[in-house]
Write an enzyme that holds these catalytic residues in place. Structure first.
Site, PDB file in Angstrom:
ATOM      1  N   ILE A  52       0.829  -1.203   0.000  1.00 52.15           N
ATOM      2  CA  ILE A  52       0.000   0.000   0.000  1.00 52.15           C
ATOM      3  C   ILE A  52       0.863   1.252   0.000  1.00 52.15           C
ATOM      4  O   ILE A  52       0.520   2.254  -0.650  1.00 52.15           O
ATOM      5  CB  ILE A  52      -0.971  -0.046   1.194  1.00 52.15           C
ATOM      6  CG1 ILE A  52      -2.049  -1.098   0.905  1.00 52.15           C
ATOM      7  CG2 ILE A  52      -1.602   1.318   1.464  1.00 52.15           C
ATOM      8  CD1 ILE A  52      -2.895  -1.466   2.091  1.00 52.15           C
ATOM      9  N   SER A 175      -6.008  -0.774  10.688  1.00 50.85           N
ATOM     10  CA  SER A 175      -6.620  -2.023  10.242  1.00 50.85           C
ATOM     11  C   SER A 175      -7.967  -2.200  10.927  1.00 50.85           C
ATOM     12  O   SER A 175      -8.147  -1.810  12.080  1.00 50.85           O
ATOM     13  CB  SER A 175      -5.724  -3.208  10.601  1.00 50.85           C
ATOM     14  OG  SER A 175      -6.422  -4.427  10.472  1.00 50.85           O
ATOM     15  N   TYR A 201      -0.979  -7.284  16.881  1.00 49.11           N
ATOM     16  CA  TYR A 201      -1.083  -6.338  15.762  1.00 49.11           C
ATOM     17  C   TYR A 201      -2.383  -5.538  15.862  1.00 49.11           C
ATOM     18  O   TYR A 201      -2.390  -4.308  15.698  1.00 49.11           O
ATOM     19  CB  TYR A 201      -1.020  -7.116  14.454  1.00 49.11           C
ATOM     20  CG  TYR A 201      -1.168  -6.303  13.196  1.00 49.11           C
ATOM     21  CD1 TYR A 201      -0.084  -5.623  12.644  1.00 49.11           C
ATOM     22  CD2 TYR A 201      -2.390  -6.225  12.534  1.00 49.11           C
ATOM     23  CE1 TYR A 201      -0.205  -4.894  11.468  1.00 49.11           C
ATOM     24  CE2 TYR A 201      -2.526  -5.494  11.363  1.00 49.11           C
ATOM     25  CZ  TYR A 201      -1.434  -4.831  10.832  1.00 49.11           C
ATOM     26  OH  TYR A 201      -1.564  -4.111   9.671  1.00 49.11           O
TER      27      TYR A 201
END
Length: 322
Positions: A52, A175, A201
């Site tokens: 990205i 995310s 994460y």
């Protein structure tokens, strides 16, 4: 209730985060939003040699922006830079080798960068998902060092430069996984209990949302945003989540689709008409908590996160050269 949050998130993801979700959402996009000339504006993209980050850098370069690529691996970064110059015809692409998991490296880079360049837009894209608990040479858990502390130091170290810029923006790539996590300030380096890299994460990504909200309150003349790119087919997903990739590879977004909202937040006039500090998906602000999920944190926990990160930050600044 963690099973409930995970289940709701995954079902939501199947509907919205895949390529089909992007194709559905993009029917409502205004192409003119990103058909802009950004010549004369300076953009810094971390983790820009692939995925990205690289897709974002390419689109900014195509629009005439000066692009600073911040990458960890020199060889891969040089290849990526040459590709971007060749594909876009933009010569104003500059490379900086920085390990975002190394706070001293970030401070050293930022101090030099502030003296030599201007900056209009910072894009915090670099991240990692290490599935086994691993410490950096500074004794920091690697996911936390990269995703949370690295993002914090890069942003705060460059704020003085951004404060001087016209239409300054900071975009952080987070995310949707953060939706299953409540901010946990008692174990920032995941040293207690079993280690689950995916959940660590996700916790880091929740922390990035909190950082963005806190920065937006403190720095009114900079537009802060945080976003979810959807589930995209990137090298990081392939290496860190092989079983997920195996199941979902035919439904994943392209890198360009994952980067679309980053680009929109970075270059469009429409983005800054919305309040600072919001969480975005497919060019729209979306909630930062799932319905019925007990993931809200008291304000004192969010303030404590900022205090702890500032303490870490200053500790490493004090021993950095210069």
């Amino acid at each position: 209730m963690s099973w409930y949050r995970n289940a709701v998130w995954f079902v939501k993801g199947l509907r919205e985060y895949t390529r089909g979700g992007y194709e559905s959402a993009s029917k409502h996009f205004n192409p003119a939003d990103v058909e802009v000339d950004v010549a004369g504006r300076s953009f810094l993209v971390t983790g820009a040699n692939s995925g990205i980050g690289k897709a974002t850098a390419k689109e900014i370069a195509r629009r005439g922006g000066t692009v600073h690529l911040v990458c960890r691996n020199k060889e891969r970064a040089e290849v990526a830079k040459e590709e971007l110059v060749t594909e876009t015809g933009n010569q104003n692409i500059f490379l900086h080798i920085v390990d975002i998991s190394n706070p001293k490296d970030i401070w050293k880079f930022a101090e030099k960068f502030r003296n030599e360049h201007k900056l209009n837009v910072l894009i915090n894209n670099a991240g990692c998902m290490v599935n086994n608990r691993e410490l950096t040479k500074d004794g920091l858990e690697k996911n936390f060092a990269t995703n949370t502390l690295g993002t914090y130091i890069m942003t705060t170290a460059l704020l003085p430069l951004l404060e001087k810029a016209a239409d300054a923006r900071v975009i952080t790539v987070s995310s949707g996984g953060m939706l299953v996590q409540k901010l946990n300030i008692s174990d920032l380096q995941s040293g207690n209990g079993p280690f689950d890299g995916t959940m660590v994460y996700a916790q880091n990504k929740r922390q990035q949302v909190v950082l963005t909200e806190q920065w937006a309150k403190a720095h009114r003349n900079i537009h802060f945003s945080v976003m979810h790119p959807g589930w995209a087919d990137t090298p990081a997903v392939r290496s860190s989540m092989p079983s997920f990739y195996g199941r979902m590879k035919n439904s994943l977004r392209t890198e360009a689709q994952g980067a679309d909202t980053v680009l929109w937040l970075a270059v469009s006039a429409e983005a800054t008409k919305l309040p600072s500090g919001l969480f975005f998906q497919d060019r729209q602000p979306v909630p930062t908590h799932l319905p019925l999920a007990s993931t809200h944190s008291p304000p004192e926990d969010e303030e404590k996160l900022m205090e702890v990160l500032e303490e870490f930050s200053q500790k490493f600044k004090s021993v950095s050269p210069g």
